[in-house]
Design a protein around this motif. Sequence first.
Motif, PDB file in Angstrom:
ATOM      1  N   GLU B 434      36.121  44.085 -24.203  1.00  0.00           N
ATOM      2  CA  GLU B 434      35.202  43.016 -23.810  1.00  0.00           C
ATOM      3  C   GLU B 434      35.908  41.988 -22.944  1.00  0.00           C
ATOM      4  OE1 GLU B 434      32.202  41.120 -26.516  1.00  0.00           O
ATOM      5  OE2 GLU B 434      32.843  42.757 -27.796  1.00  0.00           O
ATOM      6  N   ILE B 435      37.142  41.649 -23.328  1.00  0.00           N
ATOM      7  CA  ILE B 435      37.880  40.650 -22.544  1.00  0.00           C
ATOM      8  C   ILE B 435      38.146  41.179 -21.143  1.00  0.00           C
ATOM      9  CG2 ILE B 435      40.075  39.428 -22.352  1.00  0.00           C
ATOM     10  CD1 ILE B 435      40.101  39.206 -25.372  1.00  0.00           C
ATOM     11  N   LEU B 436      38.520  42.469 -21.072  1.00  0.00           N
ATOM     12  CA  LEU B 436      38.792  43.046 -19.747  1.00  0.00           C
ATOM     13  C   LEU B 436      37.531  43.008 -18.898  1.00  0.00           C
ATOM     14  CD1 LEU B 436      41.131  46.034 -20.576  1.00  0.00           C
ATOM     15  CD2 LEU B 436      41.706  43.840 -19.568  1.00  0.00           C
ATOM     16  N   GLN B 437      36.405  43.318 -19.537  1.00  0.00           N
ATOM     17  CA  GLN B 437      35.141  43.295 -18.803  1.00  0.00           C
ATOM     18  C   GLN B 437      34.838  41.885 -18.304  1.00  0.00           C
ATOM     19  OE1 GLN B 437      33.306  45.965 -18.014  1.00  0.00           O
ATOM     20  NE2 GLN B 437      32.115  44.537 -16.789  1.00  0.00           N
ATOM     21  N   LEU B 438      35.068  40.911 -19.195  1.00  0.00           N
ATOM     22  CA  LEU B 438      34.841  39.510 -18.803  1.00  0.00           C
ATOM     23  C   LEU B 438      35.729  39.127 -17.631  1.00  0.00           C
ATOM     24  CD1 LEU B 438      34.447  37.448 -22.071  1.00  0.00           C
ATOM     25  CD2 LEU B 438      32.767  37.897 -20.308  1.00  0.00           C
ATOM     26  N   ARG B 439      36.989  39.575 -17.710  1.00  0.00           N
ATOM     27  CA  ARG B 439      37.920  39.252 -16.629  1.00  0.00           C
ATOM     28  C   ARG B 439      37.436  39.830 -15.311  1.00  0.00           C
ATOM     29  NH1 ARG B 439      43.883  40.515 -18.841  1.00  0.00           N
ATOM     30  NH2 ARG B 439      43.909  38.980 -20.507  1.00  0.00           N
ATOM     31  N   ARG B 440      36.984  41.085 -15.389  1.00  0.00           N
ATOM     32  CA  ARG B 440      36.485  41.729 -14.163  1.00  0.00           C
ATOM     33  C   ARG B 440      35.288  40.948 -13.625  1.00  0.00           C
ATOM     34  NH1 ARG B 440      38.068  46.697 -16.379  1.00  0.00           N
ATOM     35  NH2 ARG B 440      36.185  46.852 -17.602  1.00  0.00           N
ATOM     36  N   ASP B 441      34.373  40.589 -14.539  1.00  0.00           N
ATOM     37  CA  ASP B 441      33.190  39.828 -14.115  1.00  0.00           C
ATOM     38  C   ASP B 441      33.613  38.514 -13.483  1.00  0.00           C
ATOM     39  OD1 ASP B 441      31.756  41.823 -15.111  1.00  0.00           O
ATOM     40  OD2 ASP B 441      30.985  40.766 -16.880  1.00  0.00           O
ATOM     41  N   HIS B 442      34.586  37.882 -14.136  1.00  0.00           N
ATOM     42  CA  HIS B 442      35.043  36.594 -13.637  1.00  0.00           C
ATOM     43  C   HIS B 442      35.626  36.748 -12.240  1.00  0.00           C
ATOM     44  CE1 HIS B 442      36.538  32.528 -13.909  1.00  0.00           C
ATOM     45  NE2 HIS B 442      37.691  32.950 -13.433  1.00  0.00           N
ATOM     46  N   GLU B 443      36.424  37.802 -12.066  1.00  0.00           N
ATOM     47  CA  GLU B 443      37.015  38.038 -10.745  1.00  0.00           C
ATOM     48  C   GLU B 443      35.926  38.226  -9.692  1.00  0.00           C
ATOM     49  OE1 GLU B 443      39.732  41.307 -11.116  1.00  0.00           O
ATOM     50  OE2 GLU B 443      41.022  40.047 -12.370  1.00  0.00           O
ATOM     51  N   LYS B 444      34.913  38.977 -10.064  1.00  0.00           N
ATOM     52  CA  LYS B 444      33.813  39.227  -9.145  1.00  0.00           C
ATOM     53  C   LYS B 444      33.144  37.907  -8.770  1.00  0.00           C
ATOM     54  CE  LYS B 444      31.748  43.690  -9.962  1.00  0.00           C
ATOM     55  NZ  LYS B 444      30.802  44.330 -10.864  1.00  0.00           N
ATOM     56  N   ALA B 445      32.848  37.101  -9.818  1.00  0.00           N
ATOM     57  CA  ALA B 445      32.180  35.829  -9.580  1.00  0.00           C
ATOM     58  C   ALA B 445      33.047  34.940  -8.693  1.00  0.00           C
ATOM     59  CB  ALA B 445      31.908  35.136 -10.913  1.00  0.00           C
ATOM     60  N   GLU B 446      34.336  34.995  -8.946  1.00  0.00           N
ATOM     61  CA  GLU B 446      35.267  34.161  -8.176  1.00  0.00           C
ATOM     62  C   GLU B 446      35.233  34.590  -6.705  1.00  0.00           C
ATOM     63  OE1 GLU B 446      37.972  31.044  -8.165  1.00  0.00           O
ATOM     64  OE2 GLU B 446      36.414  31.733  -9.506  1.00  0.00           O
ATOM     65  N   ALA B 447      35.253  35.922  -6.504  1.00  0.00           N
ATOM     66  CA  ALA B 447      35.235  36.423  -5.130  1.00  0.00           C
ATOM     67  C   ALA B 447      33.967  35.980  -4.420  1.00  0.00           C
ATOM     68  CB  ALA B 447      35.323  37.955  -5.144  1.00  0.00           C
ATOM     69  N   SER B 448      32.820  36.065  -5.144  1.00  0.00           N
ATOM     70  CA  SER B 448      31.583  35.690  -4.456  1.00  0.00           C
ATOM     71  C   SER B 448      31.523  34.177  -4.244  1.00  0.00           C
ATOM     72  CB  SER B 448      30.353  36.187  -5.205  1.00  0.00           C
ATOM     73  OG  SER B 448      30.507  36.028  -6.559  1.00  0.00           O
ATOM     74  N   ARG B 449      32.155  33.427  -5.153  1.00  0.00           N
ATOM     75  CA  ARG B 449      32.188  31.984  -4.955  1.00  0.00           C
ATOM     76  C   ARG B 449      32.971  31.649  -3.680  1.00  0.00           C
ATOM     77  NH1 ARG B 449      35.467  27.856  -5.742  1.00  0.00           N
ATOM     78  NH2 ARG B 449      37.099  29.215  -6.503  1.00  0.00           N
ATOM     79  N   ILE B 450      34.108  32.320  -3.537  1.00  0.00           N
ATOM     80  CA  ILE B 450      34.934  32.066  -2.358  1.00  0.00           C
ATOM     81  C   ILE B 450      34.166  32.440  -1.094  1.00  0.00           C
ATOM     82  CG2 ILE B 450      36.994  32.882  -1.132  1.00  0.00           C
ATOM     83  CD1 ILE B 450      38.285  33.064  -3.961  1.00  0.00           C
ATOM     84  N   ARG B 451      33.465  33.597  -1.179  1.00  0.00           N
ATOM     85  CA  ARG B 451      32.679  34.030  -0.035  1.00  0.00           C
ATOM     86  C   ARG B 451      31.614  33.002   0.307  1.00  0.00           C
ATOM     87  NH1 ARG B 451      32.052  39.040  -2.067  1.00  0.00           N
ATOM     88  NH2 ARG B 451      29.960  38.531  -2.763  1.00  0.00           N
ATOM     89  N   PHE B 452      30.936  32.510  -0.747  1.00  0.00           N
ATOM     90  CA  PHE B 452      29.856  31.545  -0.546  1.00  0.00           C
ATOM     91  C   PHE B 452      30.394  30.256   0.077  1.00  0.00           C
ATOM     92  CE2 PHE B 452      27.486  27.907  -2.219  1.00  0.00           C
ATOM     93  CZ  PHE B 452      26.251  28.173  -1.687  1.00  0.00           C
ATOM     94  N   GLU B 453      31.530  29.828  -0.447  1.00  0.00           N
ATOM     95  CA  GLU B 453      32.104  28.576   0.063  1.00  0.00           C
ATOM     96  C   GLU B 453      32.496  28.712   1.526  1.00  0.00           C
ATOM     97  OE1 GLU B 453      33.780  26.601  -4.018  1.00  0.00           O
ATOM     98  OE2 GLU B 453      35.200  27.422  -2.559  1.00  0.00           O
ATOM     99  N   ALA B 454      33.047  29.887   1.838  1.00  0.00           N
ATOM    100  CA  ALA B 454      33.430  30.116   3.236  1.00  0.00           C
ATOM    101  C   ALA B 454      32.206  30.057   4.131  1.00  0.00           C
ATOM    102  CB  ALA B 454      34.118  31.470   3.372  1.00  0.00           C
ATOM    103  N   ARG B 455      31.121  30.648   3.639  1.00  0.00           N
ATOM    104  CA  ARG B 455      29.883  30.648   4.417  1.00  0.00           C
ATOM    105  C   ARG B 455      29.370  29.226   4.587  1.00  0.00           C
ATOM    106  NH1 ARG B 455      24.435  30.902   3.178  1.00  0.00           N
ATOM    107  NH2 ARG B 455      23.187  31.786   4.870  1.00  0.00           N
ATOM    108  N   GLN B 456      29.373  28.477   3.484  1.00  0.00           N
ATOM    109  CA  GLN B 456      28.921  27.088   3.552  1.00  0.00           C
ATOM    110  C   GLN B 456      29.707  26.327   4.609  1.00  0.00           C
ATOM    111  OE1 GLN B 456      26.079  27.308   1.997  1.00  0.00           O
ATOM    112  NE2 GLN B 456      26.185  25.071   1.835  1.00  0.00           N
TER     113      GLN B 456
END
Lengths: 345, 602
Positions: B434-456
């Motif tokens: 579960e923790i590994l899954q959470l970490r993966r999800d978190h990484e994904k969210a982080e990547a999309s956050r960075i992408r979004f911020e770059a777009r902004q």
Amino acid sequence: MALLRLTSPHAHGPMSTQRVMLNVLLATVPGIVVLTHFFGFGTLVNILWGSLVAVGCEALALKLRRRPLGFYLKDCSALVTAFLLCIALPPYSPWWLIAIGIASAILMAKHLYGGLGYNPFNPAMVGYVILLISFPVQMTSWAPPRGLGEMPGLLDALRACFTPALYDGVTMATPLDLLNQNIASNSLLLEELWQQNPQFGLFAGVGWEWANVAFLAGGLWLLYQRIFTWHAPVAMLASLSLLAALFYDGGSSASGGSPLFHLLSGATMFGAFFIVTDPVTSTVSLRGRLIYGALIGALIYVIRVRGNYPDAVAFSVLIMNFAAPFIDFYTQPRTYGHGDKRGQK
Amino acid sequence: MRKIHGFHGGIHPPENKHQSVRTPIADAGIPPELVIPLLQHIGTPAGVVVTIGQHVLKGQVIAEAQGFVSVPKHAPTSGTIHAIEDRLIAHPSGHFAPCIVIIPDGKDEWIECRGTPDYQALDKLQLIDLIRNAGIAGMGGAGFPSSVKLSVKAGTHIETLIINGTECEPYITADDVLMRERADQIIEGAKILRHIISPRETLIGVEDNKPEGIAALRVAAEGSGIEIVEFPTKYPSGGEKQLIEILTGKQVPSGGLPSQVGVVCQNIGSTVAIYEAVVHGKPLISRVTTVTGNAVREPQNFQVLIGTPMRYLLQKAGYQAENNNRLIMGGPMMGFTVPSIDVPIVKTTNCVLAPTEAELPTPPPAQACIRCGMCAQACPVSLLPQQLFWFAQGKEFDKLEHHNLFDCIECGACSYVCPSTIPLVQYYRASKAEILQLRRDHEKAEASRIRFEARQQRLEQAEAEKEAKRAARKKAAEQRAQAMAGDSGEDPIQAAIERARAKRPPRRARGAARANSINWRKPWSRRRNAWTPPMPNLRRQKPRVAISWRPCKPAWTKPATSWRRRNRLWRSINRRTMTRRRSTPPRRQSREPWPSARRKPR
């Protein structure tokens, strides 16, 4: 036949909760025998009645909580609570006192918190303290030991328990009471105290010393069976004797009593091996157990010598139960491959 | 005599090793069908290089390594490729995975293989390549490709080479019989490994419950400089990290590799396979597997071809299906139950355990944890299993990590000693996943956050540029206006506005004009259906506009704008409102305060 799908490990050791509890019950036997020898059948009647009430309370609580009765009663934890509390109660206690104690231990201290394994406080000691605060007279009247008065028989013991109004027993101050009063009044040298009161024996009270030795034997047997580790009891006994040695001052009127007196008085050994080692409410890391035991020993000494109560195992244990999670948090063992250890460049 | 360091905890389960060492290693023979999974090791699966119907020879490559952490697969015997398909494999989750199915022709014809007995002539990299091409992956259970383990990073000095002959799991004797019967091959293999990584010392660690194996190794190792170290039996001393601590006193840093403390470990089985690969040029196509448990009549060790179905192997040992309650691949402590008797033997199968119910009883339901701490005393990595259990139940993942959940080696010692029979390891496994899954999800969210911020940022930048241009234009216009007004002293724009005002109709008439135009309802109005798009307030225009949600146009109203514009507007409004209306029909207001008569409270 369909193949079972289970996770590893597939093998299991011989230990079971039931076995742990039965071992503890067995280890109390020498102590009970000695108590019965010196104080009569009171303790035995206490235990019999207490066990009945305990099993009844446990069954009631399980029923109310909609748990399977057989499965949970099988673990014998209610019996252990009953034995420990009834050993701590004065012999020839009335039936209602025992029932109140056991009911508060099982229903309140154990099942209100979620049952076995979830109680933050030692149930037996919670029951004991509730009784001690609510019924101080009944709780501090100990029968005189063998040789210092008439020995009540089994019938007397039953009468004392079930028809307390018709029973008129003799009581006598315990050695710890005497010492406590002596320190408060600051009147006698220890040697004089010893000579003036027949309750004192070779090192401590008559009967008490042997009861403590018997509980020590039971505890050592449990240790040999690896039911618990040596850390908490040894730390408790060590800190108690250390403080006693520090404040012994050769037996003056303000002396707190010799280390040997403290080790063999009251519930010291019983507490060290049967109460402090309660796994549920104590700490789990080994370093934590050392700290936990040592602080209990120190508290016992302080309350015995400076407090209003003659014995202090119950209070000290309950106070330290509060601190157990905190101690655990700060005494985590160093995990393999972490920190300072050898081999890491 | 070498100093033996201990490790914390450990247990002594009944060994049950004597049953399977009474006879020498037997040859299991060629089964009617071989199923070779493409993934039998840690890493990426191998890529198929054969086609259905093709005839292959024994030892021929049938799947090639893909990527660094991967090894090839070879045909265990000669025959034809029957299928390349998903088959049930030996995995805890019991899933299907791609496999190559070979029907043997019974001739057992070898492909030409060239050994290099004078391996000293080869250099390190060539030897590692040879080992990799022979398809060797750790045969102790985890299956990490041996070549990867041996390719130590340049600049790391390896102090100790350890050959792991501990075999601490109960029941398993595959390494034990290898030591008894092929001690000289083990020593030769160790010498090859020593040649590859040139350590200061080479040790073979063996538990003291295998005296015959130790004696055989000592005889074979005479004069070679390889030390056989005997140490007390305790589970799990065969764990790589535990063995390193026993023999060297060093601890592998958490999350690190043994090479970081100057140690490389290899299993006995892998050592023999390396010997075969280098000296005889034979790839890893068979292994020694223990078949044991009370549900087989003759427990013993087999030399078995990789891909042999378990059913075939068990029948060779006299399997009694009616007595067997579960089939375990591996030992009773860390092995896993297989979903079916037809799964194939793979490179990591050191044992097939068929116990009876009396031998390994089905565990009773778990009781409450009494925090007795027996698990903490048994834990070989000094964790606090009961605390971990507590946090795992409450899904307190940060506390789990703080208590070093990820250092758990899942050896099962805690569950073994638990008096309440709590399946602790299972809790840890689930929490880790579960923790590994959470970490993966978190990484994904982080990547999309960075992408979004770059777009902004990009949009803002574009906006700022536009704004700057606008400002520049405005400034230019002002300058122009000033230049125009230069002589008259009057602002031309202001003058134009004044002119327009003068032309406007009087106040009364202006109101009429507004009533004539469309009155917009604001989209954020607090009406019930606040989602409705801006639309004309029809009620006020009742006499003039038909109240109908059919696409229609107000026929007799005089348009305020052009007909064309008005029609387009209505079309768009109708489109929007109609689609929304259809999907969510208006809710009927029932007279009762509760939704319907059926659910009327009693």
